[in-house]
Design a protein around this motif. Sequence first.
Motif, PDB file in Angstrom:
ATOM      1  N   PHE A  14       2.490  -3.634  -6.726  1.00 34.68           N
ATOM      2  CA  PHE A  14       2.005  -2.318  -7.141  1.00 34.68           C
ATOM      3  C   PHE A  14       0.596  -2.070  -6.621  1.00 34.68           C
ATOM      4  O   PHE A  14       0.304  -1.015  -6.053  1.00 34.68           O
ATOM      5  CB  PHE A  14       2.044  -2.226  -8.664  1.00 34.68           C
ATOM      6  CG  PHE A  14       1.529  -0.930  -9.208  1.00 34.68           C
ATOM      7  CD1 PHE A  14       2.368   0.152  -9.326  1.00 34.68           C
ATOM      8  CD2 PHE A  14       0.213  -0.794  -9.602  1.00 34.68           C
ATOM      9  CE1 PHE A  14       1.907   1.354  -9.810  1.00 34.68           C
ATOM     10  CE2 PHE A  14      -0.259   0.402 -10.087  1.00 34.68           C
ATOM     11  CZ  PHE A  14       0.590   1.476 -10.195  1.00 34.68           C
ATOM     12  N   VAL A  15      -0.297  -3.047  -6.817  1.00 33.82           N
ATOM     13  CA  VAL A  15      -1.693  -2.837  -6.423  1.00 33.82           C
ATOM     14  C   VAL A  15      -1.785  -2.663  -4.909  1.00 33.82           C
ATOM     15  O   VAL A  15      -2.396  -1.708  -4.408  1.00 33.82           O
ATOM     16  CB  VAL A  15      -2.571  -4.011  -6.909  1.00 33.82           C
ATOM     17  CG1 VAL A  15      -3.974  -3.871  -6.379  1.00 33.82           C
ATOM     18  CG2 VAL A  15      -2.580  -4.071  -8.413  1.00 33.82           C
ATOM     19  N   SER A  49      -0.207   0.668  -3.832  1.00 31.73           N
ATOM     20  CA  SER A  49      -1.007   1.862  -4.137  1.00 31.73           C
ATOM     21  C   SER A  49      -2.132   2.034  -3.136  1.00 31.73           C
ATOM     22  O   SER A  49      -2.403   3.153  -2.689  1.00 31.73           O
ATOM     23  CB  SER A  49      -1.605   1.761  -5.537  1.00 31.73           C
ATOM     24  OG  SER A  49      -0.607   1.507  -6.465  1.00 31.73           O
ATOM     25  N   ILE A  50      -2.803   0.926  -2.788  1.00 29.70           N
ATOM     26  CA  ILE A  50      -3.866   1.025  -1.781  1.00 29.70           C
ATOM     27  C   ILE A  50      -3.272   1.535  -0.471  1.00 29.70           C
ATOM     28  O   ILE A  50      -3.812   2.433   0.178  1.00 29.70           O
ATOM     29  CB  ILE A  50      -4.533  -0.343  -1.561  1.00 29.70           C
ATOM     30  CG1 ILE A  50      -5.191  -0.826  -2.845  1.00 29.70           C
ATOM     31  CG2 ILE A  50      -5.576  -0.262  -0.467  1.00 29.70           C
ATOM     32  CD1 ILE A  50      -5.699  -2.237  -2.763  1.00 29.70           C
TER      33      ILE A  50
END
Lengths: 118, 488
Positions: B161-162, B165-166
């Motif tokens: 996810f992290v 998202s970036i």
Amino acid sequence: MNLDFYALSIFLIGAGLAGIFLNRDFVKILVSISVLESGVNLLLISIGYVQGRLAPILFSQELKASAVGKVVDPVPQALVLTAIVIGLGLLAFGLSLAIWMAKNFETTDVSELKRLRG
Amino acid sequence: MEKFLVLVFVLPLIAGFVSYIAGLKGNHLSKIFTAIVLLTNLVLSYKIFKYVMASADNRIIAVFSGWMPPLGINFYADSIAVIFLLFANLLAFASLFSAKLSYSNRFHGLILLLTAALNGLILSGDIFNIFVFFEILCLVSFALVAYYRKAESIEASVKYFVLGSIASAMLLIGIALIYAKTGTLNLAQIADMAPQWSGLFKAVVFGLLLVGFGVEAGIFPMNAWLFDAHPAAPYPVSALLSGIVIEVALYLFLRIKSLFFVDPLFSLVLLLLGLVTFAVSELVGFYQRDVKRLLAYSSAGQIGLMLMAFSLPTKIGMFAGLLLFINHLLAKGLLFISVGSMSDRSGDRDIDRFSESASFVDKVAVLAGGLSLLGVPPSIGFMGKVLLFIALVKAGFLAFALCLIPFVVLEALYVMRLVGRTLASSGDGRIECPGQVVVQWVFTFIIIVLPIIVSRMSIQTDKLNLNGFNKQDYLYGMASQLLKGDRL
């Protein structure tokens, strides 16, 4: 020119990225991701924005005829609407992940994950 | 035929939500419904495939609501896109068919949405639509990785996810910059203006798009999520993620690269990245004991090979890349389904114990998939690797070609270890889902038969051309009005 908008959006993007890499708490990372997305949205909006022009809503006939020179570029605004909705979806999913993380690990600290599972 | 192009995207998108609601009463209903929709999709994409391959100009364009491109948005399929389309839908159907019945409606709905996003990405001719479909793809894959909601899958999903998202933020910045420069979102119109960009602007946008697509595609410094996400997901999802999702991200990036960034310097950067991805993944993969993680490293390695093949601007490189893609999709899909279900049954993913309950079909499937993956002669994996080697030498990159050899051997060693452990197992496991057995036999059959078909095709490389992305199509409209020719 709307340099101040560009400067603000670059600042927000930088702050968001820094927040993602420096924070260890997943909820704080989510906040940073939102800040990053706001920065990108502001960048998109400021691309189409022209100082002193109207919103691209053609409510009268005479405006329709001469809209090109009077309103700002509507495409980035449509894009930003989509991007905001997508950002909301991402945030909602991220928060639900945070809940499951708290249930499984009893913490939302990302650096603890490996150790707790071990 | 243009309607089919739209239908292949819209149908699973709507069906995804219907399937979730249908499954509230029980898993059977939503599974049957999902299977019917995915089968329809497979038939539709086969029809599109046949039509495009048989048509004179090898392309088909769907324009939405009467707005001609570049003003409106459009779907576009050429011979490369239809190959991706056909195999994406094949794998989606196969992985659903091989899934256990215990997977709930959440799983079925998400698989349908994933298929919709993949089809949209393959066909889209508008860069902002690509972003939107890409976000659907990311969100659905995050959710599918976290399907079990156990500690391991939540951890994998959080990482994914992290990073995702970036990546999507970087992609959107890249798109914003392109729009600021050109004032359009249509791929072909941007491609018309791209040669006039300054070197610095090109480099910045290239970097942003590389990060944006590279994370999902699993290109080396950005692929840390892949090795957690693939093992943690349920096995049909691992097969899909590894067999098609990362490849579609790679395909998009290379398609955009071949349109906007034609300078040889960019190709060289991608060749280097591909080599590093391949080398690092195979080195680390060699030491893995977790079988699904081992397969994930091998996937990353194969992505490196495909990146090298597709970034060579020659037809033979293109053809090698396509063969590597098809081979990886079939072999890795089959391996993930077989190995994943075996390790699910024995409850252990360690290489010494995962195969305790292997059945006969598992052994056959792992043997066929493994041999094809590492490129034993008659397989298309072998053809792909040899063609890549030839393409590299012909393009003047002999050093790159020689660098590949030790890592190909390394990959062969650890895949053989996996195959050997499976064959040596004395277990007589029983597969609970009959659909899985069918999928395993069918995929094994395709892997055996495909080399014969490909070699009989007498390598019609002129039909397969990624650079055959005709700008005029986008600009002036419908397929029927198009003139043949002036392809790059």
